[in-house]
Design a protein around this motif. Structure first.
Motif, PDB file in Angstrom:
ATOM      1  N   ARG A   1     -21.896   8.271   2.715  1.00  0.00           N
ATOM      2  CA  ARG A   1     -23.216   8.892   2.822  1.00  0.00           C
ATOM      3  C   ARG A   1     -23.236  10.334   2.319  1.00  0.00           C
ATOM      4  O   ARG A   1     -24.299  10.858   1.988  1.00  0.00           O
ATOM      5  N   ASP A   2     -22.052  10.987   2.241  1.00  0.00           N
ATOM      6  CA  ASP A   2     -22.011  12.346   1.713  1.00  0.00           C
ATOM      7  C   ASP A   2     -21.598  12.382   0.241  1.00  0.00           C
ATOM      8  O   ASP A   2     -21.298  13.442  -0.308  1.00  0.00           O
ATOM      9  N   GLY A   3     -21.597  11.208  -0.407  1.00  0.00           N
ATOM     10  CA  GLY A   3     -21.349  11.148  -1.835  1.00  0.00           C
ATOM     11  C   GLY A   3     -19.904  10.986  -2.252  1.00  0.00           C
ATOM     12  O   GLY A   3     -19.606  10.957  -3.453  1.00  0.00           O
ATOM     13  N   ALA A   4     -18.985  10.876  -1.303  1.00  0.00           N
ATOM     14  CA  ALA A   4     -17.573  10.675  -1.639  1.00  0.00           C
ATOM     15  C   ALA A   4     -17.349   9.221  -2.057  1.00  0.00           C
ATOM     16  O   ALA A   4     -18.124   8.326  -1.704  1.00  0.00           O
ATOM     17  N   ILE A   5     -16.273   9.010  -2.811  1.00  0.00           N
ATOM     18  CA  ILE A   5     -15.895   7.661  -3.233  1.00  0.00           C
ATOM     19  C   ILE A   5     -14.558   7.312  -2.597  1.00  0.00           C
ATOM     20  O   ILE A   5     -13.576   8.053  -2.736  1.00  0.00           O
ATOM     21  N   ILE A   6     -14.513   6.193  -1.880  1.00  0.00           N
ATOM     22  CA  ILE A   6     -13.274   5.710  -1.275  1.00  0.00           C
ATOM     23  C   ILE A   6     -12.799   4.522  -2.098  1.00  0.00           C
ATOM     24  O   ILE A   6     -13.466   3.488  -2.163  1.00  0.00           O
ATOM     25  N   ASN A   7     -11.666   4.690  -2.736  1.00  0.00           N
ATOM     26  CA  ASN A   7     -11.108   3.655  -3.605  1.00  0.00           C
ATOM     27  C   ASN A   7     -10.090   2.830  -2.832  1.00  0.00           C
ATOM     28  O   ASN A   7      -9.307   3.353  -2.035  1.00  0.00           O
ATOM     29  N   GLY A   8     -10.105   1.527  -3.061  1.00  0.00           N
ATOM     30  CA  GLY A   8      -9.172   0.671  -2.347  1.00  0.00           C
ATOM     31  C   GLY A   8      -8.823  -0.593  -3.106  1.00  0.00           C
ATOM     32  O   GLY A   8      -9.388  -0.885  -4.159  1.00  0.00           O
ATOM     33  N   LEU A   9      -7.874  -1.317  -2.549  1.00  0.00           N
ATOM     34  CA  LEU A   9      -7.424  -2.580  -3.115  1.00  0.00           C
ATOM     35  C   LEU A   9      -7.416  -3.651  -2.047  1.00  0.00           C
ATOM     36  O   LEU A   9      -7.145  -3.383  -0.874  1.00  0.00           O
ATOM     37  N   ARG A  10      -7.689  -4.865  -2.480  1.00  0.00           N
ATOM     38  CA  ARG A  10      -7.499  -6.027  -1.620  1.00  0.00           C
ATOM     39  C   ARG A  10      -6.449  -6.910  -2.272  1.00  0.00           C
ATOM     40  O   ARG A  10      -6.602  -7.342  -3.407  1.00  0.00           O
ATOM     41  N   PHE A  11      -5.358  -7.130  -1.562  1.00  0.00           N
ATOM     42  CA  PHE A  11      -4.301  -8.017  -2.018  1.00  0.00           C
ATOM     43  C   PHE A  11      -4.651  -9.408  -1.491  1.00  0.00           C
ATOM     44  O   PHE A  11      -4.747  -9.614  -0.276  1.00  0.00           O
ATOM     45  N   LYS A  12      -4.849 -10.356  -2.401  1.00  0.00           N
ATOM     46  CA  LYS A  12      -5.450 -11.634  -2.046  1.00  0.00           C
ATOM     47  C   LYS A  12      -4.429 -12.770  -1.972  1.00  0.00           C
ATOM     48  O   LYS A  12      -3.465 -12.820  -2.742  1.00  0.00           O
ATOM     49  N   THR A  13      -4.668 -13.661  -1.029  1.00  0.00           N
ATOM     50  CA  THR A  13      -3.861 -14.871  -0.880  1.00  0.00           C
ATOM     51  C   THR A  13      -4.793 -16.074  -0.920  1.00  0.00           C
ATOM     52  O   THR A  13      -6.015 -15.946  -0.762  1.00  0.00           O
ATOM     53  N   LYS A  14      -4.225 -17.245  -1.109  1.00  0.00           N
ATOM     54  CA  LYS A  14      -5.012 -18.469  -1.083  1.00  0.00           C
ATOM     55  C   LYS A  14      -5.193 -18.921   0.362  1.00  0.00           C
ATOM     56  O   LYS A  14      -4.242 -18.951   1.138  1.00  0.00           O
ATOM     57  N   ASN A  15      -6.425 -19.233   0.723  1.00  0.00           N
ATOM     58  CA  ASN A  15      -6.744 -19.679   2.081  1.00  0.00           C
ATOM     59  C   ASN A  15      -6.165 -18.730   3.128  1.00  0.00           C
ATOM     60  O   ASN A  15      -5.323 -19.110   3.950  1.00  0.00           O
ATOM     61  N   PRO A  16      -6.570 -17.457   3.112  1.00  0.00           N
ATOM     62  CA  PRO A  16      -6.000 -16.468   4.027  1.00  0.00           C
ATOM     63  C   PRO A  16      -6.245 -16.795   5.502  1.00  0.00           C
ATOM     64  O   PRO A  16      -7.294 -17.318   5.866  1.00  0.00           O
ATOM     65  N   LYS A  17      -5.242 -16.483   6.316  1.00  0.00           N
ATOM     66  CA  LYS A  17      -5.359 -16.660   7.765  1.00  0.00           C
ATOM     67  C   LYS A  17      -6.146 -15.520   8.401  1.00  0.00           C
ATOM     68  O   LYS A  17      -6.618 -15.634   9.536  1.00  0.00           O
ATOM     69  N   GLY A  18      -6.247 -14.437   7.669  1.00  0.00           N
ATOM     70  CA  GLY A  18      -6.936 -13.254   8.164  1.00  0.00           C
ATOM     71  C   GLY A  18      -6.690 -12.123   7.198  1.00  0.00           C
ATOM     72  O   GLY A  18      -6.237 -12.321   6.077  1.00  0.00           O
ATOM     73  N   VAL A  19      -7.006 -10.912   7.632  1.00  0.00           N
ATOM     74  CA  VAL A  19      -6.815  -9.750   6.774  1.00  0.00           C
ATOM     75  C   VAL A  19      -6.177  -8.611   7.563  1.00  0.00           C
ATOM     76  O   VAL A  19      -6.517  -8.396   8.732  1.00  0.00           O
ATOM     77  N   VAL A  20      -5.254  -7.925   6.933  1.00  0.00           N
ATOM     78  CA  VAL A  20      -4.613  -6.748   7.516  1.00  0.00           C
ATOM     79  C   VAL A  20      -5.227  -5.511   6.864  1.00  0.00           C
ATOM     80  O   VAL A  20      -5.161  -5.353   5.644  1.00  0.00           O
ATOM     81  N   PHE A  21      -5.832  -4.671   7.667  1.00  0.00           N
ATOM     82  CA  PHE A  21      -6.337  -3.386   7.180  1.00  0.00           C
ATOM     83  C   PHE A  21      -5.211  -2.385   7.384  1.00  0.00           C
ATOM     84  O   PHE A  21      -4.922  -1.976   8.497  1.00  0.00           O
ATOM     85  N   TYR A  22      -4.560  -2.011   6.287  1.00  0.00           N
ATOM     86  CA  TYR A  22      -3.347  -1.193   6.309  1.00  0.00           C
ATOM     87  C   TYR A  22      -3.717   0.269   6.047  1.00  0.00           C
ATOM     88  O   TYR A  22      -4.146   0.622   4.960  1.00  0.00           O
TER      89      TYR A  22
END
Length: 293
Positions: free
Chosen positions: A59-80
């Protein structure tokens, strides 16, 4: 030594103390954060890993860059949530420790790291991490989200867990608070007043209601192992402390025991223990009432 000399010496000491305090206040961002900046056109690549890059505008105009490492049929997601140095360019190599178990991994760079922009502050980064978490919740039920905080990131992960309902919280080499860490190295400075990133992990843990797993090495010279012992007592009914014998602050991934712990953690399920018939209510008396003479 005359009175004038004493007065001069006292004022010199006080002046030096104030000068050091001012320098510490304005330079602490450079002491705490060791960012690696990346050009906007930098292409991430990790062997045998499928990734998706994204940018989130705050909301203050900053950009947060990130990656998602993908798997097939994921059991869930880890926010690292990573440590205080470099960028996800290098931290991304640790995603494999979770993708190999069937979990997607999301990593982001804090403000001023990698391709992320914006002015850093504790409040701003906490808000940024919540924005990312909200994006995750739009696609994944919280019961499939694991929060993993490494070193500096452990405080932000604890804060997120205190305000949300993830499947679990994993803290890797966490600190009690950054004020306490700083006090070890600068015991005579008024850090409670000066520090811009106090990061009181211990306060935030009080409001966490999911399983908490703490991993720490016994030979950590930056954040002592006893810190995690202390943290583990805050919500002891929800907390499991995992000890890496001989582990330091930056090398836990080189220990086989660490990877066994991760496997046990990601596959663990919250269950109630049946204590019927156990010795939980047995009280040992110091009096030898049944001793033979």
């Amino acid at each position: 030594m005359g009175l004038d000399t004493w007065v001069y010496t006292i004022f010199l000491i006080i002046g030096s103390y104030i000068a050091i305090s001012v320098l510490l206040y304005f330079l602490q961002d450079y002491l705490l954060f060791k960012p690696e900046k990346l050009p906007k056109d930098f292409q991430f690549y990790y062997e045998n890993q499928e990734t998706e890059e994204y940018n989130i505008e705050t909301r203050d105009g900053a950009i947060i860059n990130g990656l998602r490492f993908k798997t097939k049929n994921p059991k869930g997601v880890v926010f690292y949530l990573k440590g205080n140095s470099k960028s996800i360019k290098g931290w991304g190599k640790f995603a494999v420790d979770f993708t190999r178990h069937g979990y997607d991994v999301v990593m982001v760079d804090y403000r001023g790291f990698g391709k992320s922009t914006g002015r850093r502050s504790q409040k701003a980064i906490k808000r940024d991490m919540q924005v990312v978490y909200n994006k995750l919740k739009e696609k994944v039920d919280e019961k499939y989200i694991i929060l993993y905080g490494r070193s500096l990131g452990s405080g932000f992960a604890a804060k997120l867990a205190s305000m949300n309902n993830p499947r679990m919280l994993v803290l890797d080499a966490p600190y009690y608070s950054l004020s306490k860490v700083g006090k070890r190295f600068l015991p005579f400075m008024p850090l409670s007043v000066l520090i811009k990133f106090p990061m009181p992990t211990y306060k935030w843990l009080k409001y966490v209601n999911c399983p908490i797993h703490i991993i720490h090495g016994t030979d950590d010279q930056l954040i002592p192992y006893k810190t995690s012992v202390k943290l583990s007592k805050i919500k002891r009914e929800l907390t499991t402390l995992h000890t890496v014998i001989g582990g330091g602050h930056k090398n836990l991934n080189t220990f086989e025991s660490y990877h066994k712990m991760l496997e046990d953690i990601v596959y663990s399920k919250r269950t109630e223990v049946d204590l019927t018939g156990s010795s939980i209510d047995v009280i040992h008396s110091s009096k030898r009432t049944n001793a033979k003479v």
